[in-house]
Design an enzyme around this catalytic site. Structure first.
Site, short mmCIF file in Angstrom:
data_model
loop_
_atom_site.label_atom_id
_atom_site.label_comp_id
_atom_site.label_asym_id
_atom_site.label_seq_id
_atom_site.Cartn_x
_atom_site.Cartn_y
_atom_site.Cartn_z
N ARG A 173 0.67 -1.18 0.06
CA ARG A 173 -0.05 0.01 -0.15
C ARG A 173 1.07 1.34 0.11
NH1 ARG A 173 -2.36 -3.93 -0.90
NH2 ARG A 173 -4.36 -4.65 -0.07
N SER A 249 -11.08 0.23 3.27
CA SER A 249 -10.10 -0.11 4.59
C SER A 249 -9.20 1.08 5.14
CB SER A 249 -9.13 -1.23 4.16
OG SER A 249 -9.90 -2.42 3.67
N GLU A 345 -4.36 4.13 6.04
CA GLU A 345 -4.25 4.01 4.48
C GLU A 345 -4.43 5.32 3.93
OE1 GLU A 345 -5.70 0.84 1.96
OE2 GLU A 345 -5.40 -0.57 3.28
#
Length: 349
Positions: A173, A249, A345
């Site tokens: 990520r 998420s 994130e």
């Protein structure tokens, strides 16, 4: 991606509301916004005296940002579309899409054209241009597996540059564009290499269970079967941001070393984990959050989704500060109970 020239002055939208441009639906205002439909507009920004000295933020689908305040600069709304096969050889198709192309629509199009590979990444919100920044991933596949190259414009100079995978420095990520390149570039086109020999990615139990529920044996699954299964799973687990504001998420699944994992497993034998090829261990952040009792709980108008502990939601009227306060409370409890750090994130601005 070749774009028609656009020599007209950039049309600036003053005091532009941003709630419709972020999937959390958080109210914020930009001093200016501008809709970018051609790469040439990015290339000309540094020559425009109205915006050259202002902070600049490129927004695609707004699925990876949390606004905690108004943005005192110009928000560049990337609407560069288009998708095409730029070349093919005996082994693969090379497919290019504009940075503002909706990601899910692009994945669906590749399947319709008989070029599978990206189906595990179906229904991920956002745009094609945002995908490399985050190195998006789901159900055993990261975008970098099929990435070939991208074209980005350096905002300060207007210079277009080509980035291959090595230069993008993809991580979990993560990429160059979230680190040293953060805020410096606008991604105008991305090229993917899709092998003609399809390799199904069925390592996640959720996917095989969904296939089984549909009466499909894993070894008989087609790319469309996998696509449909992933879409069904995501729709069942994740709220639609058009109905309940969220950014998917919110936390990365933490990766820890073997010694730390052994210590953690001694305290929590049921911890959900995934061994990594390098000997490290990835933990299920949602499980950690759930064990701390956060699933379904709220702080003000920000809450943890009742079915998926990894997803923070805007129940209506939440500010970015509310979301950040909830995230920090969760991080604190997971740190105290498990000794594990959770990393968000989305980018918080």
């Amino acid at each position: 991606m070749p774009m028609p020239p656009d020599d007209s002055p950039l049309s600036l939208l003053p005091d532009h509301p941003l709630a419709a441009h972020n999937t959390f639906g958080i109210a914020a205002t930009a001093r200016y916004a501008a809709r970018i439909t051609h790469a040439a507009q990015f290339e000309a920004l540094h020559r425009d005296p109205r915006v050259a000295s202002l902070p600049q933020l490129v927004l695609g689908g707004g699925s990876n940002v949390v606004f905690t305040r108004d943005f005192d600069g110009v928000v560049l709304l990337d609407e560069i579309g288009g998708r095409r096969v730029v070349r093919e050889d005996d082994d693969a198709w090379y497919v290019e899409a504009g940075g503002g192309e909706p990601w899910h629509a692009f994945v669906a199009w590749t399947l319709e054209q008989g070029m599978p590979g990206l189906e595990n990444l179906a229904l991920i919100p956002g745009t094609v241009g945002a995908a490399p920044i985050q190195n998006i991933g789901a159900y055993g596949l990261e975008m970098k597996a099929y990435f070939d190259s991208l074209i980005a414009v350096e905002l300060a100079t207007g210079r277009s540059e080509r980035f291959d995978a090595a230069r993008c420095a993809f991580g979990y990520r993560d990429s160059f564009f979230k680190r040293d390149g953060r805020g410096r570039f606008a991604i105008v086109a991305v090229t993917f290499r899709l092998p003609k020999r399809w390799t199904p990615r069925l390592g996640y139990a959720d996917v095989t269970r969904e296939l089984d529920a549909r009466g499909i044996a894993p070894d008989a699954a087609t790319p469309r079967d996998v696509f449909d299964a992933v879409v069904a799973i995501r729709r069942a687990k994740l709220p639609d941001p058009r109905v309940l504001g969220n950014a998917g998420s919110f936390f990365k699944n933490p990766v820890i070393d073997a010694a730390q994992f052994d210590a953690l497993r001694a305290r929590a034998p049921d911890v959900v984990s995934y061994p990594q090829p390098d000997g490290q261990v990835k933990l299920a952040a949602g499980w950690l959050i759930d064990q701390c009792g956060w699933k379904g709980r709220a702080l003000g108008a920000a809450a943890v989704h009742e079915r998926q502990a990894l997803v923070l939601v805007n129940r209506g009227g939440a500010t970015g500060v509310d979301v950040l306060a909830l995230a920090r409370a969760i991080q604190h409890d997971v740190r105290v109970r498990f000794g594990v750090e959770l990393e968000p994130e989305p980018v918080c601005l």
